[in-house]
Design a protein around this motif. Structure first.
Motif, PDB file in Angstrom:
ATOM      1  N   ILE A  10       0.820  -1.208   0.000  1.00 18.60           N
ATOM      2  CA  ILE A  10       0.000   0.000   0.000  1.00 18.60           C
ATOM      3  C   ILE A  10       0.858   1.265   0.000  1.00 18.60           C
ATOM      4  CG2 ILE A  10      -1.595   1.340   1.419  1.00 18.60           C
ATOM      5  CD1 ILE A  10      -2.990  -1.231   2.094  1.00 18.60           C
ATOM      6  N   TYR A  11       1.999   1.245   0.689  1.00 16.94           N
ATOM      7  CA  TYR A  11       2.817   2.442   0.807  1.00 16.94           C
ATOM      8  C   TYR A  11       3.349   2.967  -0.525  1.00 16.94           C
ATOM      9  CZ  TYR A  11       2.472   2.099   5.833  1.00 16.94           C
ATOM     10  OH  TYR A  11       1.993   2.058   7.107  1.00 16.94           O
ATOM     11  N   PRO A  12       3.877   2.137  -1.424  1.00 17.29           N
ATOM     12  CA  PRO A  12       4.291   2.698  -2.723  1.00 17.29           C
ATOM     13  C   PRO A  12       3.116   3.242  -3.534  1.00 17.29           C
ATOM     14  CG  PRO A  12       5.279   0.542  -2.412  1.00 17.29           C
ATOM     15  CD  PRO A  12       4.320   0.749  -1.300  1.00 17.29           C
ATOM     16  N   VAL A  13       1.954   2.623  -3.387  1.00 16.61           N
ATOM     17  CA  VAL A  13       0.769   3.121  -4.089  1.00 16.61           C
ATOM     18  C   VAL A  13       0.419   4.518  -3.589  1.00 16.61           C
ATOM     19  CG1 VAL A  13      -1.694   2.732  -4.470  1.00 16.61           C
ATOM     20  CG2 VAL A  13      -0.106   0.811  -4.564  1.00 16.61           C
ATOM     21  N   VAL A  14       0.448   4.702  -2.280  1.00 22.14           N
ATOM     22  CA  VAL A  14       0.170   6.021  -1.700  1.00 22.14           C
ATOM     23  C   VAL A  14       1.219   7.031  -2.163  1.00 22.14           C
ATOM     24  CG1 VAL A  14       0.087   7.314   0.467  1.00 22.14           C
ATOM     25  CG2 VAL A  14      -1.086   5.128   0.278  1.00 22.14           C
ATOM     26  N   ALA A  15       2.482   6.603  -2.250  1.00 23.87           N
ATOM     27  CA  ALA A  15       3.544   7.505  -2.695  1.00 23.87           C
ATOM     28  C   ALA A  15       3.328   7.947  -4.142  1.00 23.87           C
ATOM     29  CB  ALA A  15       4.902   6.818  -2.549  1.00 23.87           C
ATOM     30  N   VAL A  16       2.960   7.025  -4.999  1.00 20.85           N
ATOM     31  CA  VAL A  16       2.737   7.377  -6.407  1.00 20.85           C
ATOM     32  C   VAL A  16       1.543   8.319  -6.542  1.00 20.85           C
ATOM     33  CG1 VAL A  16       2.024   6.422  -8.642  1.00 20.85           C
ATOM     34  CG2 VAL A  16       3.829   5.318  -7.326  1.00 20.85           C
ATOM     35  N   ILE A  17       0.470   8.032  -5.832  1.00 21.38           N
ATOM     36  CA  ILE A  17      -0.708   8.899  -5.892  1.00 21.38           C
ATOM     37  C   ILE A  17      -0.367  10.289  -5.366  1.00 21.38           C
ATOM     38  CG2 ILE A  17      -3.013   9.266  -4.928  1.00 21.38           C
ATOM     39  CD1 ILE A  17      -3.381   6.201  -5.075  1.00 21.38           C
ATOM     40  N   SER A  18       0.399  10.350  -4.288  1.00 26.18           N
ATOM     41  CA  SER A  18       0.792  11.646  -3.729  1.00 26.18           C
ATOM     42  C   SER A  18       1.666  12.424  -4.708  1.00 26.18           C
ATOM     43  CB  SER A  18       1.534  11.455  -2.414  1.00 26.18           C
ATOM     44  OG  SER A  18       0.699  10.910  -1.443  1.00 26.18           O
ATOM     45  N   LEU A  19       2.584  11.732  -5.373  1.00 23.25           N
ATOM     46  CA  LEU A  19       3.429  12.411  -6.357  1.00 23.25           C
ATOM     47  C   LEU A  19       2.619  12.957  -7.527  1.00 23.25           C
ATOM     48  CD1 LEU A  19       6.597  10.152  -6.526  1.00 23.25           C
ATOM     49  CD2 LEU A  19       6.461  12.513  -5.761  1.00 23.25           C
ATOM     50  N   ILE A  20       1.685  12.165  -8.007  1.00 21.34           N
ATOM     51  CA  ILE A  20       0.850  12.616  -9.126  1.00 21.34           C
ATOM     52  C   ILE A  20       0.033  13.832  -8.719  1.00 21.34           C
ATOM     53  CG2 ILE A  20      -1.123  11.983 -10.573  1.00 21.34           C
ATOM     54  CD1 ILE A  20       0.049   9.112 -10.583  1.00 21.34           C
ATOM     55  N   GLU A  21      -0.563  13.780  -7.538  1.00 23.60           N
ATOM     56  CA  GLU A  21      -1.355  14.921  -7.069  1.00 23.60           C
ATOM     57  C   GLU A  21      -0.484  16.142  -6.807  1.00 23.60           C
ATOM     58  OE1 GLU A  21      -4.682  15.503  -6.765  1.00 23.60           O
ATOM     59  OE2 GLU A  21      -4.810  13.644  -7.911  1.00 23.60           O
ATOM     60  N   ALA A  22       0.737  15.943  -6.341  1.00 26.90           N
ATOM     61  CA  ALA A  22       1.648  17.070  -6.112  1.00 26.90           C
ATOM     62  C   ALA A  22       1.999  17.749  -7.428  1.00 26.90           C
ATOM     63  CB  ALA A  22       2.907  16.597  -5.403  1.00 26.90           C
ATOM     64  N   ILE A  23       2.235  16.950  -8.453  1.00 29.60           N
ATOM     65  CA  ILE A  23       2.544  17.518  -9.767  1.00 29.60           C
ATOM     66  C   ILE A  23       1.339  18.274 -10.317  1.00 29.60           C
ATOM     67  CG2 ILE A  23       3.057  16.894 -12.166  1.00 29.60           C
ATOM     68  CD1 ILE A  23       4.795  14.606 -10.984  1.00 29.60           C
ATOM     69  N   ARG A  24       0.157  17.704 -10.126  1.00 26.94           N
ATOM     70  CA  ARG A  24      -1.055  18.360 -10.640  1.00 26.94           C
ATOM     71  C   ARG A  24      -1.354  19.667  -9.922  1.00 26.94           C
ATOM     72  NH1 ARG A  24      -5.909  14.571 -10.522  1.00 26.94           N
ATOM     73  NH2 ARG A  24      -6.858  16.384 -11.461  1.00 26.94           N
ATOM     74  N   SER A  25      -1.054  19.741  -8.623  1.00 24.52           N
ATOM     75  CA  SER A  25      -1.401  20.938  -7.862  1.00 24.52           C
ATOM     76  C   SER A  25      -0.217  21.882  -7.671  1.00 24.52           C
ATOM     77  CB  SER A  25      -1.975  20.539  -6.500  1.00 24.52           C
ATOM     78  OG  SER A  25      -0.991  19.923  -5.705  1.00 24.52           O
ATOM     79  N   TRP A  26       0.893  21.645  -8.341  1.00 25.03           N
ATOM     80  CA  TRP A  26       2.090  22.454  -8.142  1.00 25.03           C
ATOM     81  C   TRP A  26       1.852  23.923  -8.501  1.00 25.03           C
ATOM     82  CZ3 TRP A  26       6.412  21.579  -5.601  1.00 25.03           C
ATOM     83  CH2 TRP A  26       7.483  22.450  -5.787  1.00 25.03           C
ATOM     84  N   SER A  27       1.204  24.189  -9.603  1.00 20.84           N
ATOM     85  CA  SER A  27       1.010  25.580 -10.030  1.00 20.84           C
ATOM     86  C   SER A  27      -0.192  26.236  -9.359  1.00 20.84           C
ATOM     87  CB  SER A  27       0.863  25.652 -11.549  1.00 20.84           C
ATOM     88  OG  SER A  27      -0.282  24.937 -11.948  1.00 20.84           O
ATOM     89  N   VAL A  28      -1.093  25.452  -8.793  1.00 22.83           N
ATOM     90  CA  VAL A  28      -2.299  25.998  -8.179  1.00 22.83           C
ATOM     91  C   VAL A  28      -2.081  26.317  -6.702  1.00 22.83           C
ATOM     92  CG1 VAL A  28      -4.724  25.547  -7.665  1.00 22.83           C
ATOM     93  CG2 VAL A  28      -3.736  24.714  -9.800  1.00 22.83           C
TER      94      VAL A  28
END
Length: 65
Positions: A10-28
């Motif tokens: 579960i932990y790598p899955v959470v890490a990947v989801i967090s990274l994707i969301e961080a990239i998506r919300s970086w400019s906002v």
């Protein structure tokens, strides 16, 4: 003991989801992106910690060192 392996995955899955969301919300919202990057780093650390202890417990259970 199977649930330990499942929670380890579960932990790598959470890490990947967090990274994707961080990239998506970086400019906002930069603060949210930093928080998500922190969660990703903690998740990666927890993955390695859980894997270390699972292997240690498996070794102890199997009687080896």
């Amino acid at each position: 003991m199977k649930y330990l392996r499942f929670t380890e995955i579960i932990y790598p899955v959470v890490a990947v989801i967090s990274l994707i969301e961080a990239i998506r919300s970086w400019s906002v919202d930069r603060n949210r992106a930093y928080l998500l990057l922190f969660f990703a780093a903690v998740s990666v650390g927890m993955f390695f910690l859980r894997r270390y202890y699972r292997r240690k417990f498996d070794q102890r259970r199997n009687g080896g060192r």
